[in-house]
Design a protein around this motif. Structure first.
Motif, PDB file in Angstrom:
ATOM      1  N   LEU A 208      42.444  45.159  39.323  1.00 47.16           N
ATOM      2  CA  LEU A 208      42.312  46.523  39.815  1.00 47.16           C
ATOM      3  C   LEU A 208      40.971  47.103  39.382  1.00 47.16           C
ATOM      4  O   LEU A 208      40.407  46.720  38.353  1.00 47.16           O
ATOM      5  CB  LEU A 208      43.436  47.417  39.281  1.00 47.16           C
ATOM      6  CG  LEU A 208      44.868  47.057  39.663  1.00 47.16           C
ATOM      7  CD1 LEU A 208      45.838  47.923  38.890  1.00 47.16           C
ATOM      8  CD2 LEU A 208      45.077  47.216  41.164  1.00 47.16           C
ATOM      9  N   LEU A 209      40.504  48.054  40.174  1.00 49.72           N
ATOM     10  CA  LEU A 209      39.308  48.815  39.845  1.00 49.72           C
ATOM     11  C   LEU A 209      39.622  50.284  40.079  1.00 49.72           C
ATOM     12  O   LEU A 209      40.207  50.645  41.111  1.00 49.72           O
ATOM     13  CB  LEU A 209      38.140  48.389  40.743  1.00 49.72           C
ATOM     14  CG  LEU A 209      36.862  49.239  40.662  1.00 49.72           C
ATOM     15  CD1 LEU A 209      36.180  49.042  39.311  1.00 49.72           C
ATOM     16  CD2 LEU A 209      35.911  48.904  41.803  1.00 49.72           C
ATOM     17  N   VAL A 210      39.262  51.147  39.119  1.00 47.96           N
ATOM     18  CA  VAL A 210      39.429  52.587  39.314  1.00 47.96           C
ATOM     19  C   VAL A 210      38.065  53.256  39.316  1.00 47.96           C
ATOM     20  O   VAL A 210      37.147  52.843  38.588  1.00 47.96           O
ATOM     21  CB  VAL A 210      40.322  53.238  38.233  1.00 47.96           C
ATOM     22  CG1 VAL A 210      41.774  52.839  38.416  1.00 47.96           C
ATOM     23  CG2 VAL A 210      39.830  52.919  36.840  1.00 47.96           C
TER      24      VAL A 210
ATOM     25  N   MET B 190      42.279  53.993  43.012  1.00 48.68           N
ATOM     26  CA  MET B 190      42.566  52.649  42.525  1.00 48.68           C
ATOM     27  C   MET B 190      42.380  51.673  43.683  1.00 48.68           C
ATOM     28  O   MET B 190      42.965  51.838  44.752  1.00 48.68           O
ATOM     29  CB  MET B 190      43.998  52.588  41.989  1.00 48.68           C
ATOM     30  CG  MET B 190      44.298  51.379  41.133  1.00 48.68           C
ATOM     31  SD  MET B 190      45.995  51.443  40.483  1.00 48.68           S
ATOM     32  CE  MET B 190      45.969  52.996  39.586  1.00 48.68           C
ATOM     33  N   TRP B 191      41.527  50.657  43.450  1.00 49.45           N
ATOM     34  CA  TRP B 191      41.157  49.708  44.493  1.00 49.45           C
ATOM     35  C   TRP B 191      41.598  48.286  44.127  1.00 49.45           C
ATOM     36  O   TRP B 191      41.748  47.955  42.961  1.00 49.45           O
ATOM     37  CB  TRP B 191      39.639  49.661  44.670  1.00 49.45           C
ATOM     38  CG  TRP B 191      38.934  50.963  44.818  1.00 49.45           C
ATOM     39  CD1 TRP B 191      38.517  51.793  43.810  1.00 49.45           C
ATOM     40  CD2 TRP B 191      38.512  51.594  46.034  1.00 49.45           C
ATOM     41  NE1 TRP B 191      37.876  52.891  44.320  1.00 49.45           N
ATOM     42  CE2 TRP B 191      37.852  52.793  45.681  1.00 49.45           C
ATOM     43  CE3 TRP B 191      38.624  51.244  47.392  1.00 49.45           C
ATOM     44  CZ2 TRP B 191      37.302  53.654  46.637  1.00 49.45           C
ATOM     45  CZ3 TRP B 191      38.077  52.102  48.339  1.00 49.45           C
ATOM     46  CH2 TRP B 191      37.431  53.288  47.966  1.00 49.45           C
ATOM     47  N   ASP B 192      41.738  47.473  45.165  1.00 48.09           N
ATOM     48  CA  ASP B 192      41.776  46.022  44.988  1.00 48.09           C
ATOM     49  C   ASP B 192      40.338  45.547  45.146  1.00 48.09           C
ATOM     50  O   ASP B 192      39.788  45.575  46.258  1.00 48.09           O
ATOM     51  CB  ASP B 192      42.672  45.361  46.037  1.00 48.09           C
ATOM     52  CG  ASP B 192      42.812  43.860  45.824  1.00 48.09           C
ATOM     53  OD1 ASP B 192      41.813  43.222  45.402  1.00 48.09           O
ATOM     54  OD2 ASP B 192      43.893  43.314  46.082  1.00 48.09           O
TER      55      ASP B 192
ATOM     56  N   PHE C 170      37.435  48.389  35.284  1.00 51.19           N
ATOM     57  CA  PHE C 170      38.340  47.339  35.744  1.00 51.19           C
ATOM     58  C   PHE C 170      39.574  47.289  34.855  1.00 51.19           C
ATOM     59  O   PHE C 170      39.504  47.595  33.652  1.00 51.19           O
ATOM     60  CB  PHE C 170      37.648  45.976  35.696  1.00 51.19           C
ATOM     61  CG  PHE C 170      36.659  45.731  36.799  1.00 51.19           C
ATOM     62  CD1 PHE C 170      37.065  45.221  38.028  1.00 51.19           C
ATOM     63  CD2 PHE C 170      35.312  46.000  36.605  1.00 51.19           C
ATOM     64  CE1 PHE C 170      36.147  44.984  39.041  1.00 51.19           C
ATOM     65  CE2 PHE C 170      34.383  45.765  37.608  1.00 51.19           C
ATOM     66  CZ  PHE C 170      34.798  45.258  38.832  1.00 51.19           C
ATOM     67  N   SER C 171      40.692  46.866  35.432  1.00 49.46           N
ATOM     68  CA  SER C 171      41.895  46.635  34.646  1.00 49.46           C
ATOM     69  C   SER C 171      41.694  45.405  33.772  1.00 49.46           C
ATOM     70  O   SER C 171      40.830  44.558  34.043  1.00 49.46           O
ATOM     71  CB  SER C 171      43.107  46.436  35.563  1.00 49.46           C
ATOM     72  OG  SER C 171      42.932  45.280  36.377  1.00 49.46           O
ATOM     73  N   PRO C 172      42.479  45.242  32.694  1.00 52.96           N
ATOM     74  CA  PRO C 172      42.289  44.112  31.782  1.00 52.96           C
ATOM     75  C   PRO C 172      42.406  42.741  32.433  1.00 52.96           C
ATOM     76  O   PRO C 172      41.864  41.765  31.918  1.00 52.96           O
ATOM     77  CB  PRO C 172      43.394  44.333  30.732  1.00 52.96           C
ATOM     78  CG  PRO C 172      43.646  45.796  30.753  1.00 52.96           C
ATOM     79  CD  PRO C 172      43.481  46.205  32.182  1.00 52.96           C
ATOM     80  N   ASN C 173      43.112  42.644  33.556  1.00 54.08           N
ATOM     81  CA  ASN C 173      43.234  41.353  34.233  1.00 54.08           C
ATOM     82  C   ASN C 173      42.298  41.230  35.437  1.00 54.08           C
ATOM     83  O   ASN C 173      42.403  40.265  36.212  1.00 54.08           O
ATOM     84  CB  ASN C 173      44.679  41.101  34.665  1.00 54.08           C
ATOM     85  CG  ASN C 173      45.200  42.143  35.638  1.00 54.08           C
ATOM     86  OD1 ASN C 173      44.471  43.053  36.049  1.00 54.08           O
ATOM     87  ND2 ASN C 173      46.461  42.026  36.006  1.00 54.08           N
ATOM     88  N   SER C 174      41.414  42.196  35.631  1.00 49.73           N
ATOM     89  CA  SER C 174      40.413  42.203  36.704  1.00 49.73           C
ATOM     90  C   SER C 174      41.009  42.406  38.093  1.00 49.73           C
ATOM     91  O   SER C 174      40.273  42.351  39.088  1.00 49.73           O
ATOM     92  CB  SER C 174      39.579  40.901  36.713  1.00 49.73           C
ATOM     93  OG  SER C 174      38.974  40.674  35.461  1.00 49.73           O
TER      94      SER C 174
ATOM     95  N   ARG D 123      45.827  53.404  45.858  1.00 49.89           N
ATOM     96  CA  ARG D 123      46.424  54.717  45.638  1.00 49.89           C
ATOM     97  C   ARG D 123      45.376  55.670  45.084  1.00 49.89           C
ATOM     98  O   ARG D 123      44.283  55.249  44.668  1.00 49.89           O
ATOM     99  CB  ARG D 123      47.606  54.641  44.686  1.00 49.89           C
ATOM    100  CG  ARG D 123      47.251  54.300  43.252  1.00 49.89           C
ATOM    101  CD  ARG D 123      48.466  54.377  42.351  1.00 49.89           C
ATOM    102  NE  ARG D 123      49.103  55.681  42.410  1.00 49.89           N
ATOM    103  CZ  ARG D 123      50.190  56.004  41.724  1.00 49.89           C
ATOM    104  NH1 ARG D 123      50.772  55.114  40.955  1.00 49.89           N
ATOM    105  NH2 ARG D 123      50.713  57.204  41.826  1.00 49.89           N
ATOM    106  N   SER D 124      45.717  56.969  45.077  1.00 44.16           N
ATOM    107  CA  SER D 124      44.823  57.987  44.537  1.00 44.16           C
ATOM    108  C   SER D 124      45.574  58.873  43.558  1.00 44.16           C
ATOM    109  O   SER D 124      46.770  59.137  43.724  1.00 44.16           O
ATOM    110  CB  SER D 124      44.255  58.869  45.657  1.00 44.16           C
ATOM    111  OG  SER D 124      43.394  58.140  46.479  1.00 44.16           O
ATOM    112  N   LEU D 125      44.864  59.310  42.532  1.00 41.96           N
ATOM    113  CA  LEU D 125      45.367  60.287  41.585  1.00 41.96           C
ATOM    114  C   LEU D 125      44.457  61.504  41.682  1.00 41.96           C
ATOM    115  O   LEU D 125      43.230  61.374  41.741  1.00 41.96           O
ATOM    116  CB  LEU D 125      45.358  59.730  40.162  1.00 41.96           C
ATOM    117  CG  LEU D 125      46.120  58.426  39.947  1.00 41.96           C
ATOM    118  CD1 LEU D 125      45.889  57.897  38.537  1.00 41.96           C
ATOM    119  CD2 LEU D 125      47.608  58.626  40.194  1.00 41.96           C
TER     120      LEU D 125
END
Length: 358
Positions: free
Chosen positions: A212-214, A224-226, A206-210, A234-236
């Motif tokens: 985003l999720l990768v 990368m998800w909501d 999870f991102s530091p602010n919750s 998006r995708s990398l």
């Protein structure tokens, strides 16, 4: 054109004995030590540890299960000031250690197979989650006499990893499956499955602010998800060197300020991506396969674990966060996507706050 920076190697740690098993590496939350069953103190923390035990390295030997006290005889919770370390064993046992002294505090039973991942809640509540090859996740509370408070069922394959959101509202789990499970940390019910990978998902963060999720998969994509809506943002992508290496390691993690992603894969490269760019901005090459990576809590350093048991420390990009990013990070720390969309603000601002501007 983006300049691709090569990361500098800062230091190495080598194990004192040959290594043959799965393992992980992580920094302590306050940045004082790096743990691979052995706490290693950084130079700037030595003064702070005086009077709290020797700063020398300690080997925490898990030994054989029969040689340790049972859970019942070690049933008291750790002291409030204790820094605890979790270790998961091949036979499904979980051991809790006091980092400063190296003492075994607790021995927990429940899993029926290898414990692959362990994660404390970021709030410091002494609740933690364990993920196992027995296809379950288990929730434990060290404040309640080390009680197992929930077993999460649903995965059909080995559970590789788990990650708790910084706001402690969600749990993500990834198994030897194409889908990712999102669970509520309040009701312990399954919220949704995220299904867009083409192969097994093996890492999540999870991102530091919750907000985003990768997730990283053997299909060589990082998605990368909501997590609130389940939308793919998006995708990398990176190229797989050897298509036959479908069981090699992947690992992905966010930087502490939430501006970068780090990823390691079977091509022996550590890549760092800027959150809003589609190509890596920095890389490091190693001579042996990588299995995990993690950022130093105060940024500027990233650690990678290798399959031979060695740990390497690299320079990580440092950046002064923009006011826009700081505002978004602060707002999204307590507002869900749905709450942002309900605000009486312009559409473009909503898109920015919900990361729809990639």
């Amino acid at each position: 054109m983006i300049h691709l920076e090569e990361l500098l190697l800062l230091a190495k740690l080598k194990p004192g004995r040959p290594h043959q098993f799965d393992w992980n590496v992580t920094f302590s939350p306050d940045g004082h030590c790096i743990v691979k069953l052995i706490p290693w103190l950084l130079e700037d923390s030595k003064n702070e540890t005086k009077g709290r035990g020797s700063p020398k390295e300690k080997l925490l030997d898990c030994g054989q299960i029969g040689g340790w006290p049972s859970q019942e005889s070690l049933g008291t919770p750790p002291p409030p000031s204790a820094r605890c370390l979790l270790s998961g064993l091949n036979d499904g046992q979980i051991k809790i250690w006091e980092v400063q002294t190296g003492l075994l505090l607790l021995n927990l039973s429940g899993h029926q197979d290898v414990v692959r991942d362990l994660s404390f809640t970021p709030s410091g509540s002494l609740i933690f989650v364990s993920a196992s090859r027995d296809k379950t996740l288990r929730i434990w509370d060290l404040n309640k006499h080390s009680k197992q408070i929930q077993v999460l069922l649903g995965h059909l394959q080995w559970v590789y990893c788990c990650s708790i959101s910084p706001d402690c509202s969600m749990l993500c789990s990834a198994a030897e499956e194409k889908s990712v499970f999102l669970w509520s940390m309040r009701s312990y019910m399954l919220i949704r499955k995220l299904e867009d990978h083409q192969s097994s998902v093996v890492s999540c963060d999870f991102s530091p602010n919750s907000a985003l999720l990768v997730t990283a998969s053997y299909d060589t994509n990082v998605i990368m998800w909501d997590p609130y809506t389940g939308e793919r943002l998006r995708s990398l992508h990176h190229t797989q060197v050897d298509p036959a290496m479908d069981d090699s390691d992947r690992s992905v993690c966010f930087s502490p300020e939430g501006l970068y992603l780090a990823m390691v894969a079977d091509d022996r490269l550590l890549r760092i991506w800027a959150l809003e760019l589609k190509t890596p901005i920095a890389f490091a090459s190693v001579t042996n396969g990588l299995c995990c990576c993690t950022f130093f809590p105060h940024s500027g350093v990233i650690a990678t674990g290798k399959r031979d048991g060695h740990v390497q420390f690299w320079t990580a990009p440092r950046v002064l966060s923009s006011l826009k990013h700081l505002c978004r990070k602060a707002r999204r720390s307590f507002l869900t996507t749905y709450q942002v969309l309900a605000l009486p603000i312009p559409k473009k601002m909503k898109e920015f706050l919900t990361y729809r501007t990639f």
